[in-house]
Design a protein around this motif. Structure first.
Motif, PDB file in Angstrom:
ATOM      1  N   GLN A 158      -2.545   7.231  -6.705  1.00  0.00           N
ATOM      2  CA  GLN A 158      -3.928   6.942  -6.342  1.00  0.00           C
ATOM      3  C   GLN A 158      -4.559   6.140  -7.468  1.00  0.00           C
TER       4      GLN A 158
ATOM      5  N   THR B 209       0.863  -1.186   0.000  1.00  0.00           N
ATOM      6  CA  THR B 209       0.000   0.000   0.000  1.00  0.00           C
ATOM      7  C   THR B 209       0.893   1.228   0.000  1.00  0.00           C
ATOM      8  N   ILE B 210       0.771   2.015  -1.043  1.00  0.00           N
ATOM      9  CA  ILE B 210       1.528   3.261  -1.130  1.00  0.00           C
ATOM     10  C   ILE B 210       0.502   4.385  -1.124  1.00  0.00           C
ATOM     11  N   SER B 211       0.653   5.290  -0.176  1.00  0.00           N
ATOM     12  CA  SER B 211      -0.356   6.333  -0.014  1.00  0.00           C
ATOM     13  C   SER B 211       0.044   7.657  -0.659  1.00  0.00           C
TER      14      SER B 211
END
Length: 162
Positions: free
Chosen positions: A108, A101-103
């Protein structure tokens, strides 16, 4: 007695003139309208062609932009996988391929999937220590915005000596 001088009814077209110039103005009234309609049709066709070209260019630029985002997301996923491999002290592939998970705002709507295959029986006579592990790591990012979907895959082979 006064005589009226009457001119003979001689048309100006009796003289030698080009054929198209001898028409009366009443006969030429419709030609201006036809020429205006033809010019309008030609300009409309050029406008539609230009509009289609601009629309196609905008779509192509969108594909390139979101393709670059997908590539960067896959590259980030690959860095996570390599970090897990290096910091994990010869981990199993299950530890490397855990969900990522890369925020960051730039990735996005992107899903990153990691893959791993390990080969432990690699023979190289130059290696003194003995066993070598070869990890074939893969990171695939699928990004979607509206109807546009792009995906990119990055593959890396990491060789570790034990």
């Amino acid at each position: 007695m006064c005589h009226k001088k009457t001119r003979p009814n001689v048309s100006h077209c009796k003289k030698r003139r080009p054929v198209g110039l001898c028409r009366s103005p009443a006969r030429q009234k419709g030609s201006t309208t036809i020429v205006a309609i033809i010019i309008s049709i030609v300009l409309l066709g050029l406008g539609i062609a230009l509009s289609n070209q601009i629309s196609s260019n905008i779509r192509q630029q969108s594909i390139e932009y979101y393709g670059a985002r997908a590539y960067l997301a896959a590259q980030s996923g690959m860095e996570v996988a390599i970090s897990r491999l290096i910091n994990g002290n010869n981990p199993a592939c299950a530890a490397i391929t855990q969900p990522v998970t890369i925020s960051a705002a730039n990735v996005q709507n992107c899903v990153i999937t990691l893959s791993c295959e390990v080969e432990t029986e690699v023979e190289e006579p130059e290696v003194a220590a003995g066993e070598i592990r070869v990890y074939a790591l893969g990171a695939e990012a699928q990004c979607s915005v509206g109807q546009l979907e792009t995906s990119k895959r990055v593959l890396v082979e990491v060789r570790q000596e034990e």
